[in-house]
Design a protein around this motif. Sequence first.
Motif, PDB file in Angstrom:
ATOM      1  N   VAL A 228       0.844  -1.206   0.000  1.00 16.40           N
ATOM      2  CA  VAL A 228       0.000   0.000   0.000  1.00 16.40           C
ATOM      3  C   VAL A 228       0.875   1.251   0.000  1.00 16.40           C
ATOM      4  N   ALA A 229       1.986   1.216   0.758  1.00 13.66           N
ATOM      5  CA  ALA A 229       2.898   2.372   0.802  1.00 13.66           C
ATOM      6  C   ALA A 229       3.512   2.623  -0.566  1.00 13.66           C
ATOM      7  N   LEU A 230       3.896   1.563  -1.283  1.00 14.67           N
ATOM      8  CA  LEU A 230       4.446   1.732  -2.639  1.00 14.67           C
ATOM      9  C   LEU A 230       3.404   2.334  -3.574  1.00 14.67           C
ATOM     10  N   ARG A 231       2.162   1.923  -3.409  1.00 11.46           N
ATOM     11  CA  ARG A 231       1.083   2.468  -4.239  1.00 11.46           C
ATOM     12  C   ARG A 231       0.928   3.971  -3.995  1.00 11.46           C
ATOM     13  N   LYS A 232       1.081   4.390  -2.739  1.00 11.76           N
ATOM     14  CA  LYS A 232       0.921   5.799  -2.395  1.00 11.76           C
ATOM     15  C   LYS A 232       2.054   6.661  -2.962  1.00 11.76           C
ATOM     16  N   LEU A 233       3.223   6.055  -3.215  1.00 10.76           N
ATOM     17  CA  LEU A 233       4.352   6.810  -3.752  1.00 10.76           C
ATOM     18  C   LEU A 233       4.117   7.304  -5.177  1.00 10.76           C
ATOM     19  N   GLY A 234       3.217   6.611  -5.887  1.00 14.99           N
ATOM     20  CA  GLY A 234       2.943   7.016  -7.271  1.00 14.99           C
ATOM     21  C   GLY A 234       4.040   6.594  -8.219  1.00 14.99           C
ATOM     22  N   ASP A 235       4.509   7.526  -9.037  1.00 15.37           N
ATOM     23  CA  ASP A 235       5.525   7.205 -10.050  1.00 15.37           C
ATOM     24  C   ASP A 235       6.838   6.752  -9.422  1.00 15.37           C
ATOM     25  N   GLU A 236       7.170   7.288  -8.275  1.00 10.59           N
ATOM     26  CA  GLU A 236       8.438   6.922  -7.635  1.00 10.59           C
ATOM     27  C   GLU A 236       8.458   5.457  -7.209  1.00 10.59           C
ATOM     28  N   GLY A 237       7.294   4.909  -6.889  1.00  7.59           N
ATOM     29  CA  GLY A 237       7.237   3.520  -6.451  1.00  7.59           C
ATOM     30  C   GLY A 237       7.033   2.511  -7.568  1.00  7.59           C
ATOM     31  N   GLU A 238       6.844   2.999  -8.809  1.00  8.60           N
ATOM     32  CA  GLU A 238       6.551   2.087  -9.916  1.00  8.60           C
ATOM     33  C   GLU A 238       7.693   1.111 -10.181  1.00  8.60           C
ATOM     34  N   GLU A 239       8.942   1.616 -10.111  1.00 10.04           N
ATOM     35  CA  GLU A 239      10.086   0.747 -10.396  1.00 10.04           C
ATOM     36  C   GLU A 239      10.175  -0.391  -9.383  1.00 10.04           C
ATOM     37  N   LEU A 240       9.949  -0.068  -8.119  1.00 14.12           N
ATOM     38  CA  LEU A 240      10.013  -1.108  -7.091  1.00 14.12           C
ATOM     39  C   LEU A 240       8.847  -2.080  -7.225  1.00 14.12           C
ATOM     40  N   ILE A 241       7.677  -1.586  -7.632  1.00 17.57           N
ATOM     41  CA  ILE A 241       6.529  -2.474  -7.863  1.00 17.57           C
ATOM     42  C   ILE A 241       6.831  -3.434  -9.007  1.00 17.57           C
ATOM     43  N   ARG A 242       7.441  -2.906 -10.087  1.00 23.02           N
ATOM     44  CA  ARG A 242       7.830  -3.773 -11.216  1.00 23.02           C
ATOM     45  C   ARG A 242       8.851  -4.818 -10.781  1.00 23.02           C
ATOM     46  N   PHE A 243       9.759  -4.422  -9.878  1.00 22.03           N
ATOM     47  CA  PHE A 243      10.743  -5.379  -9.362  1.00 22.03           C
ATOM     48  C   PHE A 243      10.051  -6.527  -8.633  1.00 22.03           C
ATOM     49  N   PHE A 244       9.107  -6.184  -7.752  1.00 17.82           N
ATOM     50  CA  PHE A 244       8.400  -7.232  -7.013  1.00 17.82           C
ATOM     51  C   PHE A 244       7.544  -8.096  -7.942  1.00 17.82           C
ATOM     52  N   ASN A 245       6.969  -7.473  -8.982  1.00 18.17           N
ATOM     53  CA  ASN A 245       6.197  -8.259  -9.950  1.00 18.17           C
ATOM     54  C   ASN A 245       7.086  -9.264 -10.679  1.00 18.17           C
ATOM     55  N   ALA A 246       8.280  -8.797 -11.108  1.00 17.41           N
ATOM     56  CA  ALA A 246       9.207  -9.701 -11.799  1.00 17.41           C
ATOM     57  C   ALA A 246       9.716 -10.786 -10.846  1.00 17.41           C
ATOM     58  N   PHE A 247      10.009 -10.403  -9.609  1.00 12.48           N
ATOM     59  CA  PHE A 247      10.452 -11.369  -8.594  1.00 12.48           C
ATOM     60  C   PHE A 247       9.362 -12.424  -8.370  1.00 12.48           C
ATOM     61  N   ASN A 248       8.120 -11.964  -8.350  1.00 14.00           N
ATOM     62  CA  ASN A 248       6.990 -12.862  -8.140  1.00 14.00           C
ATOM     63  C   ASN A 248       6.859 -13.869  -9.275  1.00 14.00           C
TER      64      ASN A 248
END
Length: 523
Positions: A228-248
């Motif tokens: 949820v915190a990454l979602r709140k970051l907006g564009d700044e958190g997109e790269e880390l979200i993509r990392f977790f998606n790829a890791f997943n």
Amino acid sequence: MEKKNEINGHAMPGSASTDQILEKSSQKSLREKLMEFLRKNLLVILTVSGVLVGVGLGMMVRSMNLTKAQMTYFAFPGEMLLRMLKMIILPLVVCSLVSGAASLDTRSLGKLGGIAVAYFLVTTLIASGIGVALAFIIKPGVGAGALNTNNLGLESVSSNKETTDSFLDLNKQAHVSFFMLQYATDYKMVAVGNDTNGTTLYQKVPYGTETDGMNILGLVLFAMVFGVALRKLGDEGEELIRFFNAFNEATMVLVSWIMWYIPFGIMFLVGSKIVEMEDVVLLVTSLGKYIFASILGHVIHGGIVLPLIYFGLTRKNPFSFLSGLITPFTTAFATCSSSATLPSMIKCVEENNGVDKRISRFILPIGATVNMDGAAIFQCIAAVFIAQLNNTELNAGQIFTILVTATASSVGAAGIPAGGIITIAIILEAIGLPTNDLSLMLAVDWIVDRTTTVVNVEGDALGAGILHHINQLEMKKHQQEGELSEVQVEAVANVQAEEETSPLVTHQAKALEAMPEAIESVL
């Protein structure tokens, strides 16, 4: 009679008749269908075969009178399977929950989370009610007063933990910082002074200890909040979200590799358990009514109640949904661990049943931690069984306490073999019963725990299916609203030649011109 094709009056030998061609094509299609069925269900067939072969192998090896060391070597391939599944749990839970929580909108996340909590709570309460009702109907402990740990050659198991501290431990586990350790309360006697006779007075003081074992509850809470915190970051958190998606996704590839080892590992898991059994006949005959009541409760809840809830909420056939989950059910039966079944459950729910990845990877790790329907059933039966064993009449308040305590204490219970025995101790402490008969439960837990785990993971899977259905309905509703908005915009766009339209449409256009922000939001 063989027909002959003729060209210019001459018979053409060796030409096949139409019937033969059709027959060959039908045979070919049947063969193709069979091969396609085998290709799709090969893992399921191999897994079920692994259980059956493991039973036969265990019975054969049992007659060889192996030493303890030889039993350990025989169980090694099964132990490898458990270790591989446990190895993948940590990255799977963290990455799936972070990516799931980050990919869902905050409002929908709260709505889905609320529905999931309500589903888990209601089904666990129903399971507890079924367990208590069956225990009073079958009366497994009545007439078994002479049964104790001595005549079965069992060691006594005791727990001196207070009920309040057991619940506080759950809260502390949810916030403990180091996820590879579980928080547990222990006690020490502290001198607080002397009485009038000079005797030293002691008080029992609780203090925190950390025990080995993965703290799944803490992982779940951290991953959800972090997503949820990454979602709140907006564009700044997109790269880390993509990392977790790829890791997943990479983790799911590892899961697909491990799943092909499951049939081989299950064969030795089941076989080694049969080899380790001592006098199973005595245990089953002594505790037969308790085993029967527990398994019957699991059959009723897993075969009737949960499918009815799924059908009532989705209007779909629950058994066609469950037919795609035979592999994780077999894994649950062999490993007795909800956490170990999580990797194969996520894969099968997505691939065989088409559940949205965002839903399955968000809700299944939570369900594996907090949803323990099967455990609630056998814990309630065990509590009533021990009360009957000690000739204790339970009043309405104690029965209510059993229901509430079994439901609440199943949250955060360890998803490991024999993890529910500690929870039974909490229930017994809450209603004031001795815990020295817990070893009777532990003696046959390896039998009951198999159906317990199957019902646990079935409840998680059906919950994911229900949430997927609700999510699809919401998406269709939003899609229809979007189509209506497009129709309205189209009508407004045509209002440029005022002389060609009615005064009502002209009036609508002027009103919309006065509100340009509304037009932009619709577009």
